[in-house]
Design a protein around this motif. Structure first.
Motif, PDB file in Angstrom:
ATOM      1  N   LEU A  37       7.333   1.442 -12.460  1.00 48.27           N
ATOM      2  CA  LEU A  37       7.932   1.455 -11.264  1.00 48.27           C
ATOM      3  C   LEU A  37       9.218   1.101 -11.123  1.00 48.27           C
ATOM      4  O   LEU A  37       9.853   1.099  -9.954  1.00 48.27           O
ATOM      5  CB  LEU A  37       6.998   0.382 -10.454  1.00 48.27           C
ATOM      6  N   TYR A  38       9.712   0.424 -12.247  1.00 51.92           N
ATOM      7  CA  TYR A  38      11.068  -0.107 -12.189  1.00 51.92           C
ATOM      8  C   TYR A  38      11.934   1.196 -12.656  1.00 51.92           C
ATOM      9  O   TYR A  38      11.956   1.691 -13.885  1.00 51.92           O
ATOM     10  CB  TYR A  38      11.349  -1.429 -13.189  1.00 51.92           C
ATOM     11  N   ILE A  39      13.171   1.405 -12.002  1.00 54.70           N
ATOM     12  CA  ILE A  39      13.955   2.500 -12.052  1.00 54.70           C
ATOM     13  C   ILE A  39      15.299   2.223 -12.846  1.00 54.70           C
ATOM     14  O   ILE A  39      15.725   2.801 -13.628  1.00 54.70           O
ATOM     15  CB  ILE A  39      14.403   3.168 -10.601  1.00 54.70           C
ATOM     16  N   SER A  40      15.694   0.729 -12.554  1.00 53.20           N
ATOM     17  CA  SER A  40      16.923   0.403 -13.221  1.00 53.20           C
ATOM     18  C   SER A  40      16.641  -1.073 -14.161  1.00 53.20           C
ATOM     19  O   SER A  40      15.900  -1.632 -13.379  1.00 53.20           O
ATOM     20  CB  SER A  40      18.066   0.378 -12.217  1.00 53.20           C
ATOM     21  N   ASN A  41      17.859  -1.281 -14.746  1.00 51.92           N
ATOM     22  CA  ASN A  41      17.951  -2.376 -15.387  1.00 51.92           C
ATOM     23  C   ASN A  41      17.967  -3.514 -14.426  1.00 51.92           C
ATOM     24  O   ASN A  41      17.487  -4.673 -14.493  1.00 51.92           O
ATOM     25  CB  ASN A  41      18.901  -2.770 -16.656  1.00 51.92           C
ATOM     26  N   LYS A  42      18.784  -3.212 -13.462  1.00 49.48           N
ATOM     27  CA  LYS A  42      19.012  -4.158 -12.244  1.00 49.48           C
ATOM     28  C   LYS A  42      17.603  -4.707 -11.661  1.00 49.48           C
ATOM     29  O   LYS A  42      17.463  -5.828 -11.382  1.00 49.48           O
ATOM     30  CB  LYS A  42      20.097  -3.626 -11.195  1.00 49.48           C
ATOM     31  N   GLN A  43      16.927  -3.841 -11.301  1.00 50.32           N
ATOM     32  CA  GLN A  43      15.644  -4.019 -10.712  1.00 50.32           C
ATOM     33  C   GLN A  43      14.896  -4.944 -11.728  1.00 50.32           C
ATOM     34  O   GLN A  43      14.180  -5.768 -11.173  1.00 50.32           O
ATOM     35  CB  GLN A  43      14.757  -2.744 -10.594  1.00 50.32           C
ATOM     36  N   LYS A  44      14.885  -4.521 -13.040  1.00 47.27           N
ATOM     37  CA  LYS A  44      13.877  -5.520 -13.830  1.00 47.27           C
ATOM     38  C   LYS A  44      14.567  -6.905 -13.923  1.00 47.27           C
ATOM     39  O   LYS A  44      13.772  -7.847 -14.112  1.00 47.27           O
ATOM     40  CB  LYS A  44      14.084  -4.834 -15.232  1.00 47.27           C
ATOM     41  N   ILE A  45      15.901  -6.910 -13.895  1.00 49.32           N
ATOM     42  CA  ILE A  45      16.375  -8.492 -13.948  1.00 49.32           C
ATOM     43  C   ILE A  45      16.050  -9.302 -12.718  1.00 49.32           C
ATOM     44  O   ILE A  45      15.837 -10.500 -12.767  1.00 49.32           O
ATOM     45  CB  ILE A  45      17.880  -8.194 -14.298  1.00 49.32           C
ATOM     46  N   LEU A  46      16.253  -8.487 -11.823  1.00 53.71           N
ATOM     47  CA  LEU A  46      15.967  -9.002 -10.317  1.00 53.71           C
ATOM     48  C   LEU A  46      14.541  -9.535 -10.432  1.00 53.71           C
ATOM     49  O   LEU A  46      14.238 -10.778  -9.802  1.00 53.71           O
ATOM     50  CB  LEU A  46      16.179  -8.022  -9.245  1.00 53.71           C
ATOM     51  N   SER A  47      13.709  -8.921 -10.877  1.00 53.07           N
ATOM     52  CA  SER A  47      12.224  -9.015 -10.783  1.00 53.07           C
ATOM     53  C   SER A  47      11.912 -10.290 -11.564  1.00 53.07           C
ATOM     54  O   SER A  47      11.191 -11.102 -11.232  1.00 53.07           O
ATOM     55  CB  SER A  47      11.512  -7.891 -11.111  1.00 53.07           C
ATOM     56  N   CYS A  48      12.320 -10.331 -12.688  1.00 54.16           N
ATOM     57  CA  CYS A  48      12.171 -11.176 -13.760  1.00 54.16           C
ATOM     58  C   CYS A  48      13.112 -12.677 -13.216  1.00 54.16           C
ATOM     59  O   CYS A  48      12.341 -13.833 -13.292  1.00 54.16           O
ATOM     60  CB  CYS A  48      12.837 -11.020 -14.975  1.00 54.16           C
ATOM     61  N   GLY A  49      14.183 -12.538 -12.587  1.00 49.58           N
ATOM     62  CA  GLY A  49      14.754 -13.686 -12.047  1.00 49.58           C
ATOM     63  C   GLY A  49      14.143 -14.407 -10.924  1.00 49.58           C
ATOM     64  O   GLY A  49      14.043 -15.314 -10.714  1.00 49.58           O
ATOM     65  N   ILE A  50      13.308 -13.471  -9.890  1.00 56.76           N
ATOM     66  CA  ILE A  50      12.850 -13.960  -8.845  1.00 56.76           C
ATOM     67  C   ILE A  50      11.361 -14.674  -9.457  1.00 56.76           C
ATOM     68  O   ILE A  50      11.108 -15.627  -8.877  1.00 56.76           O
ATOM     69  CB  ILE A  50      12.388 -12.885  -7.918  1.00 56.76           C
ATOM     70  N   ALA A  51      10.804 -13.921 -10.328  1.00 61.44           N
ATOM     71  CA  ALA A  51       9.590 -14.510 -11.107  1.00 61.44           C
ATOM     72  C   ALA A  51       9.902 -16.014 -11.701  1.00 61.44           C
ATOM     73  O   ALA A  51       9.181 -17.040 -11.349  1.00 61.44           O
ATOM     74  CB  ALA A  51       9.073 -13.654 -12.167  1.00 61.44           C
ATOM     75  N   GLY A  52      10.820 -15.975 -12.255  1.00 59.28           N
ATOM     76  CA  GLY A  52      11.175 -17.303 -13.047  1.00 59.28           C
ATOM     77  C   GLY A  52      11.941 -18.402 -11.987  1.00 59.28           C
ATOM     78  O   GLY A  52      11.617 -19.696 -12.382  1.00 59.28           O
ATOM     79  N   GLY A  53      12.603 -17.958 -10.906  1.00 60.84           N
ATOM     80  CA  GLY A  53      13.155 -18.764 -10.167  1.00 60.84           C
ATOM     81  C   GLY A  53      11.982 -19.562  -9.296  1.00 60.84           C
ATOM     82  O   GLY A  53      12.186 -20.866  -9.005  1.00 60.84           O
ATOM     83  N   ILE A  75       9.895 -27.067 -11.424  1.00 61.28           N
ATOM     84  CA  ILE A  75      10.214 -27.876 -12.377  1.00 61.28           C
ATOM     85  C   ILE A  75      11.285 -28.974 -11.815  1.00 61.28           C
ATOM     86  O   ILE A  75      11.224 -29.853 -12.147  1.00 61.28           O
ATOM     87  CB  ILE A  75      10.751 -27.045 -13.674  1.00 61.28           C
ATOM     88  N   THR A  76      12.198 -28.130 -11.237  1.00 59.33           N
ATOM     89  CA  THR A  76      13.391 -28.885 -10.700  1.00 59.33           C
ATOM     90  C   THR A  76      12.790 -30.081  -9.654  1.00 59.33           C
ATOM     91  O   THR A  76      13.125 -31.365  -9.790  1.00 59.33           O
ATOM     92  CB  THR A  76      14.400 -28.330 -10.232  1.00 59.33           C
ATOM     93  N   ALA A  77      12.030 -29.757  -8.765  1.00 60.73           N
ATOM     94  CA  ALA A  77      11.650 -30.686  -7.839  1.00 60.73           C
ATOM     95  C   ALA A  77      10.638 -31.695  -8.572  1.00 60.73           C
ATOM     96  O   ALA A  77      10.651 -32.751  -8.258  1.00 60.73           O
ATOM     97  CB  ALA A  77      10.503 -29.950  -6.860  1.00 60.73           C
ATOM     98  N   PHE A 101      11.318 -35.574  -8.336  1.00 60.63           N
ATOM     99  CA  PHE A 101      10.602 -36.315  -7.246  1.00 60.63           C
ATOM    100  C   PHE A 101       9.411 -37.039  -7.871  1.00 60.63           C
ATOM    101  O   PHE A 101       8.693 -37.945  -7.344  1.00 60.63           O
ATOM    102  CB  PHE A 101       9.878 -35.506  -6.225  1.00 60.63           C
ATOM    103  N   LEU A 102       8.879 -36.742  -8.956  1.00 66.95           N
ATOM    104  CA  LEU A 102       7.406 -37.099  -9.683  1.00 66.95           C
ATOM    105  C   LEU A 102       7.573 -38.349 -10.577  1.00 66.95           C
ATOM    106  O   LEU A 102       6.595 -38.976 -10.885  1.00 66.95           O
ATOM    107  CB  LEU A 102       6.779 -35.957 -10.289  1.00 66.95           C
TER     108      LEU A 102
END
Length: 157
Positions: free
Chosen positions: A36-52, A58-60, A64-65
């Protein structure tokens, strides 16, 4: 003495780091194996969103904990790794050229998300923190899904 240097915290930090690292590798493999991924940009965006969404949690937790933060971060790293492990059959099947269909890809994501929702809930309970954390993660997950569908795949305009 800084809390990070307590032996139990060191162990939790090491486990969390290893599990999140493995999750990133598996998730990247899953993304690169998908048709489904056509470009490396899509792949990087997708992985970045998942990791984000994980980075936000983790930051929160670190902010706070207080004393429970490292246990919770370790717990959610397990959740993340479980979700990534569910993606492995697609990765392996794709490499072996058995099945890399869009349906298998989408079903793998659905299975991973459903299991992570339950596992994250258990992580919150096991760490003894409020269910607001689970609801916050659900919100992050919903936002991540919308971002994937809008800016990665352009399904929603």
């Amino acid at each position: 003495m800084n809390q990070v240097f307590y032996p139990e915290n060191k162990k939790n930090i090491i486990i969390a780091g290893l599990f999140f690292f493995l999750s990133v590798i598996i998730t990247w493999w899953f993304i690169t194996a998908s048709p489904l991924y056509i470009s490396n940009k899509q792949k990087i965006l997708s992985c970045g969103i998942a990791g984000g969404k994980w980075l936000l949690q983790i930051t929160a937790a670190l902010i706070f904990l207080q004393s429970r933060k490292w246990v919770f971060v370790r717990n959610i790293s397990v959740t993340c790794l479980i979700g990534s492990a569910i993606l492995l059959p697609f990765c392996i099947s794709s490499v072996l050229k058995l099945n890399s269909s869009n349906t298998f890809f989408i079903l793998s994501i659905i299975a991973a998300v459903l299991v992570m929702i339950f596992s994250y809930y258990k992580s919150v309970l096991n760490a003894g923190i409020g269910l607001k954390w689970w609801l916050g993660w659900i919100l992050c997950l919903a936002i991540a899904i919308v971002l994937q569908l809008t800016i990665v795949f352009h399904i929603i305009n």
